[in-house]
Structure formats: C-alpha cells, structure tokens
Design a protein around this motif. Structure first.
Motif, mmCIF file in Angstrom:
data_model
loop_
_atom_site.group_PDB
_atom_site.id
_atom_site.type_symbol
_atom_site.label_atom_id
_atom_site.label_comp_id
_atom_site.label_asym_id
_atom_site.label_seq_id
_atom_site.Cartn_x
_atom_site.Cartn_y
_atom_site.Cartn_z
ATOM 1 N N TRP A 1 0.839 -1.193 0.000
ATOM 2 C CA TRP A 1 0.000 0.000 0.000
ATOM 3 C C TRP A 1 0.876 1.246 0.000
ATOM 4 O O TRP A 1 1.953 1.264 0.586
ATOM 5 N N VAL A 2 0.385 2.288 -0.625
ATOM 6 C CA VAL A 2 1.016 3.605 -0.572
ATOM 7 C C VAL A 2 0.101 4.524 0.223
ATOM 8 O O VAL A 2 -1.109 4.591 -0.037
ATOM 9 N N TYR A 3 0.676 5.221 1.206
ATOM 10 C CA TYR A 3 -0.072 6.183 2.020
ATOM 11 C C TYR A 3 0.217 7.568 1.468
ATOM 12 O O TYR A 3 1.374 7.960 1.309
ATOM 13 N N ALA A 4 -0.837 8.311 1.169
ATOM 14 C CA ALA A 4 -0.687 9.583 0.468
ATOM 15 C C ALA A 4 -1.615 10.630 1.054
ATOM 16 O O ALA A 4 -2.722 10.327 1.499
ATOM 17 N N SER A 5 -1.136 11.879 1.039
ATOM 18 C CA SER A 5 -1.972 12.998 1.453
ATOM 19 C C SER A 5 -2.313 13.835 0.230
ATOM 20 O O SER A 5 -1.745 13.656 -0.846
ATOM 21 N N ASN A 6 -3.248 14.749 0.399
ATOM 22 C CA ASN A 6 -3.643 15.599 -0.714
ATOM 23 C C ASN A 6 -2.750 16.818 -0.843
ATOM 24 O O ASN A 6 -2.966 17.662 -1.697
ATOM 25 N N ALA A 7 -1.740 16.924 0.017
ATOM 26 C CA ALA A 7 -0.774 18.017 -0.078
ATOM 27 C C ALA A 7 0.473 17.607 0.686
ATOM 28 O O ALA A 7 0.443 16.688 1.508
ATOM 29 N N GLY A 8 1.569 18.310 0.437
ATOM 30 C CA GLY A 8 2.824 17.938 1.052
ATOM 31 C C GLY A 8 3.154 18.717 2.303
ATOM 32 O O GLY A 8 4.302 18.764 2.711
ATOM 33 N N GLY A 9 2.181 19.343 2.944
ATOM 34 C CA GLY A 9 2.499 20.145 4.109
ATOM 35 C C GLY A 9 1.359 20.228 5.087
ATOM 36 O O GLY A 9 0.453 19.392 5.096
ATOM 37 N N ASN A 10 1.374 21.246 5.928
ATOM 38 C CA ASN A 10 0.407 21.366 7.007
ATOM 39 C C ASN A 10 -1.015 21.565 6.534
ATOM 40 O O ASN A 10 -1.959 21.402 7.306
ATOM 41 N N TRP B 1 2.923 20.268 12.138
ATOM 42 C CA TRP B 1 4.215 20.727 12.650
ATOM 43 C C TRP B 1 4.001 21.937 13.551
ATOM 44 O O TRP B 1 3.177 22.807 13.247
ATOM 45 N N PRO B 2 4.716 22.004 14.710
ATOM 46 C CA PRO B 2 5.782 21.111 15.199
ATOM 47 C C PRO B 2 5.290 20.105 16.228
ATOM 48 O O PRO B 2 6.068 19.633 17.050
ATOM 49 N N ARG C 1 -5.069 17.797 9.856
ATOM 50 C CA ARG C 1 -3.814 18.389 9.416
ATOM 51 C C ARG C 1 -2.617 17.539 9.828
ATOM 52 O O ARG C 1 -2.622 16.889 10.867
ATOM 53 N N LEU C 2 -1.585 17.551 8.986
ATOM 54 C CA LEU C 2 -0.345 16.835 9.290
ATOM 55 C C LEU C 2 0.762 17.407 8.435
ATOM 56 O O LEU C 2 0.526 18.196 7.518
ATOM 57 N N ASN C 3 1.997 16.975 8.735
ATOM 58 C CA ASN C 3 3.145 17.425 7.972
ATOM 59 C C ASN C 3 3.488 16.398 6.904
ATOM 60 O O ASN C 3 2.835 15.358 6.792
ATOM 61 N N ASN C 4 4.558 16.680 6.125
ATOM 62 C CA ASN C 4 4.894 15.783 5.023
ATOM 63 C C ASN C 4 5.886 14.694 5.410
ATOM 64 O O ASN C 4 6.518 14.106 4.554
ATOM 65 N N ARG C 5 6.062 14.420 6.695
ATOM 66 C CA ARG C 5 6.742 13.224 7.155
ATOM 67 C C ARG C 5 5.716 12.322 7.801
ATOM 68 O O ARG C 5 4.931 12.761 8.649
#
Length: 331
Positions: A143-152, A195-196, A175-179
């Motif tokens: 599986w690949v886990y993906a968000s709709n954006a690379g940041g907060n 973040w943070p 909301r989440l970060n890109n890690r």
C-alpha cells in the motif's frame, strides 16, 4: 626498432592509464557496496534526491525544482540516476525492494509516480503526495499512504493499492506534515499533526495521541513493531528517541570526523529517516545552516540498546546537494 619499442611502451602506458581511469570508479563503488553490506548484513538499496546546482538554485532541503532521484545498490549497479531532474519529492522504495515511488509537481499539481528498480516501467499512480509505502503482513499487499498536499494544509491521508491505485481507503482526516511513517503491523503511524506537534496516530480508531513528545520535525516511527519514535531537535544534531515504556534518550546524528570535512559546516543534519530495517537510519549533512547548502548521505547503525548510533558509512562524497535518503534492506 627502438622507435617501435618506445611507441609500444607509450601505447601500453596509455592502456594502463585508461584502465585505471575506467576501473577506478567501479572499484570505489564495489568498496562502498562491501562497506554497506558489512554494516547491514544483506543486500541494500538506497534512493535519495540530488541537486547539482545548489549554489545557484538555492533549493529547499525537502526537494523540489532541480532535483533528480539517485539510486545505489549493493548488487552491482552502483550509483546511477534513476529519475531525471524535475520538481521531485520524497523518494521511497516499495517493501519488496523492486520499485521506487515518488511525487513530482507538474503544471503546479502534485502527482505520484512509480518506476521499477531497473529504471523501466515508469507509471502514474494518481494525484497527491506519497508519504509512505507499507506491506500488509497478512495479505502481502503493498500500500502507498498519500496525502492531498505535502504540508500542514493536508486535509486527509488515503492509502491505495500499489498495483491497483484505484483501490483506495481513507485513513485519516486532519492536518499533518509531510513526514509520515507506519509500524510493521500498520496499527500506528507518526507525523506532526501539524508541525511542530509530533503525535502517534492509531490507525484503527483515527485517534491522535501527542503523548509527552517534544515539539520538533522529521518525526518517524521504527519500521518494526517496537513502536520506537524519533523526533529531531531544533539544533538538527540529534533525535530524541521514545520507547513505549515512556522512557526517552537523545541520540546524536553527527558521524565521527564529519566536522573536519573540507567543506566545514556546523554539524547540522537533515531528515533522519529509519531504513526498512529498524537497526539503521539515514541522514543528510552537514549543512552550514539548514538549507540550502552542501550535503552528503550517511547510513548509521544503532547500538544494541538504541541509545546511540554506533557505526556509520558515508554513502556519497561529492560537491552536490544530496538529501532525503530512503534505505531498503533485504529482509
């Protein structure tokens, strides 16, 4: 006759010189492959981002315009460019070790892609930012886990079947970060929410627990089921490692002899990411200050008690900006 002898000697000398030039690089690659195999104990594959014009491009350390994807393996291929320069982010290796997953921006839109380890069979996976790849231990599905954006500003995380991207499930809304990374059993994920503020996501309930984690960046969970979590400190010279029993310790990220390198630097490292094998972690550095600046890729091995990184291998050594490495170790 003397002219013939001299001419033959000259030809032999040239042949020897050319042989040395041609064989020197593979010998160095073979030596590095040996060092890495001695460290990990198995076939190892590494991908990372490279910017060759960092002094003029002034790139972001998270990737973007001017980066290509580099690859190295201990199976004989050595170092090579896998994906040519573009607007590229977060290369990952599939759990099987056979494919590389990455995100790239085209026409202002983030899209996910996949390419085989040999550089063939490049294909489009869908819109979004690929965060992590994980194999279900019960079914073997990747599986690949993906968000709709690379940041907060990312509003959700989906997961989709690597071989059937149309098979998709919603994992998290918020909301989440890109890690972002998962434990081996898939029951826990960690990120900054956002973040943070580091936290642990329980994937079966969608609950986020911030525990007593410090604030920081580059938050990752170990790829086994020990549920260790590392969060980078503000000085970018160490991570704080948390264990499920509530204990924590600071683990230094500065390889021995790093500061005296000819390029100098104040020891700052970036993106300390667990390898697919929990004993190992990859980092990039040194940066005079965090981005943009020169950096090499380093692979470290934790001590048995995980209180320190006991051994290091330097994967790259050049004048380029090498960042955001992911390491796959054959299980």
């Amino acid at each position: 006759n003397m002219k013939t002898v001299n001419r033959n000697s000259t030809v032999l000398a040239l042949v020897a010189l050319l042989a040395a030039l041609c064989w020197g690089a593979p010998a160095a690659a073979a030596d590095l492959a040996t060092q890495i195999r001695q460290l990990t104990g198995a076939e190892t594959r590494i991908v990372w981002l490279r910017n060759k014009q960092w002094e003029t491009d002034k790139p972001n350390v998270d990737g973007g315009v001017g980066f290509s994807i580099m690859a190295f393996d201990t199976g004989g291929k050595g170092e090579r460019e896998l994906v040519p320069e573009g607007d590229i982010y977060n290369p990952l290796i599939s759990p099987s070790g056979s494919r590389v997953i990455y995100s790239a921006k085209t026409d202002g839109k983030l899209r996910m892609h996949c390419v085989d380890w040999n550089g063939e069979n490049s294909r489009f996976l869908g819109d979004g930012f690929a965060q992590w790849a994980w194999r279900d231990p019960a079914t073997g599905i990747e599986w690949v886990y993906a968000s709709n954006a690379g940041g907060n500003d990312g509003a959700f995380v989906d997961r989709f079947h690597l071989d059937k991207p149309e098979v998709k499930e919603r994992l998290y809304t918020g909301r989440l970060n890109n890690r972002f990374s998962l434990s081996a059993d898939g029951t826990r994920a960690v990120s900054e929410f956002p973040w943070p503020n580091a936290g642990m996501l329980y994937t079966r309930t969608g609950q986020v627990d911030r525990k007593d984690y410090r604030t920081g960046c580059n938050t990752y969970i170990s790829p086994d089921n020990s549920y260790f979590v590392t969060i980078m400190d503000g000085g970018h010279s160490q991570v704080t490692l948390y264990k499920p029993d509530g204990s924590s310790r600071d683990v230094g990220l500065i390889p021995p002899g790093l500061k005296p390198l000819r390029r100098g630097g104040n020891g700052c490292m970036w993106n300390p990411k667990w390898a697919s094998d929990a004993r190992h972690m990859a980092v990039a550095g040194p940066f005079v200050n965090i981005g943009p600046n020169h950096a090499d890729i380093w692979l470290g091995q934790f001590a048995d008690d995980f209180n320190s990184i006991a051994k290091w291998v330097q994967v790259t050594d050049n004048e380029y900006m090498d960042v955001y490495a992911y390491v796959w170790v054959d299980p």
